[in-house]
Design an enzyme around this catalytic site. Sequence first.
Site, PDB file in Angstrom:
ATOM      1  N   ASP A   1       0.705  -1.159   0.117  1.00  0.00           N
ATOM      2  CA  ASP A   1       0.118   0.103   0.038  1.00  0.00           C
ATOM      3  C   ASP A   1       0.839   1.291   0.138  1.00  0.00           C
ATOM      4  O   ASP A   1       0.633   2.162  -0.783  1.00  0.00           O
ATOM      5  CB  ASP A   1      -0.846   0.146   1.381  1.00  0.00           C
TER       6      ASP A   1
ATOM      7  N   CYS B   1      -4.445   4.769  -2.694  1.00  0.00           N
ATOM      8  CA  CYS B   1      -4.608   3.937  -3.705  1.00  0.00           C
ATOM      9  C   CYS B   1      -4.861   4.803  -4.861  1.00  0.00           C
ATOM     10  O   CYS B   1      -5.727   5.838  -4.527  1.00  0.00           O
ATOM     11  CB  CYS B   1      -6.036   3.257  -3.395  1.00  0.00           C
TER      12      CYS B   1
END
Length: 301
Positions: free
Chosen positions: A17, A241
């Site tokens: 991430d 994201c």
Amino acid sequence: MTSSASFVRIVEVGARDGLQNEKTLLPTATKIELIDRLSATGLKTIEATSFVSPKWIPQLADAAEVFAGIHQAPGVSYPVLVPNLEGYARARAAGAGEVAVFTAASEAFNRRNINASIDESIERFAPVVAQARADGVAVRSYVSTVLGCPYQGEVPVRDVVRVARRLHELGCYEVSLGDTIGIGTPAKARAMLHAVAQEVPMTALAVHFHNTYGQALANILACLEEGVRVVDSAVSGTGGCPYAKGATGNVASEDVVYMLQGMGVPTGIDLDRLVAVGAWLAGQLHKPTSSRVTQARINMA
Ligand code: HMG
Ligand code: MG
């Protein structure tokens, strides 16, 4: 939560991430060094990379090389993200022993992130989980947008509960509840977790907070009080994201560990080593760390 509270497991997501949305493309060797340094901090779960489409996430196109290059420490698991069977096959070919599938509680986000409806995504996971079971590979899972969606806005808690239950029923050993855009606040986070825990055992749940609005630590504390014992975080507070407009980094692992240490809650993690990794990573990314603990330690040094 009292000082005699049980162990909290941190799932370090910085190498996945943390790097998937960075403008700076780190060399493969630096990613490997990051994971190897994290392996020496006492972390028990380190998400290593992501076998998604390199067209969608070019930052992690070297997933196979990264995975093959790391030194796996005994007792540490290194899950990797997979969106479908193709990703699973690539992950296995690289030697992965644990994978994570991911979907969302909001249709609009899921469509943008993985080009599928929620139902379609879960249909894609079924053969992944079946193959993983046959291979003896553990499967973790994520539900994104549990406290709000950048496209849909409010996300009803019943949708979060439904998707989390389906992933658990499918055979995922853990369901991580993601506040993808870091918009949640403590009472809402706690109520959402409480509702999910009516359908999925608390021991199979984790929380995953991005820190866009600065609420992540408060949300984590509320969820710890509700009973969760697995917390996702990213060293140096990296992350985001690309398909979640406005999302910033994850809560910093250093800050979570500092808070837990202050509460007398064991994590097995050496905070000094973690801070050193965070400061080093910020240097590699040519940006200041987002960890308040690392900032404080640098200022005090
Ligand atoms: P698609 O374009 O619909 O895929 O993308 P497709 O099945 O139609 O295939 C198109 C092409 O992609 C084909 O290649 C496939 O072979 C290839 P072509 O024939 O055109 O040369 N392909 C793949 N290549 C490598 N690895 C694969 C793979 N699959 C297909 N696994 C797809 C669908 C799911 C692949 C795409 O949308 C994708 O990769 N999305 C990933 C997006 C992503 O990684 N987002 C960030 C992670 S989620 C997140 O950060 C949230 C989380 O942190 C929790 C939270 O914060 O809430 C987990
Ligand atoms: Mg995330």
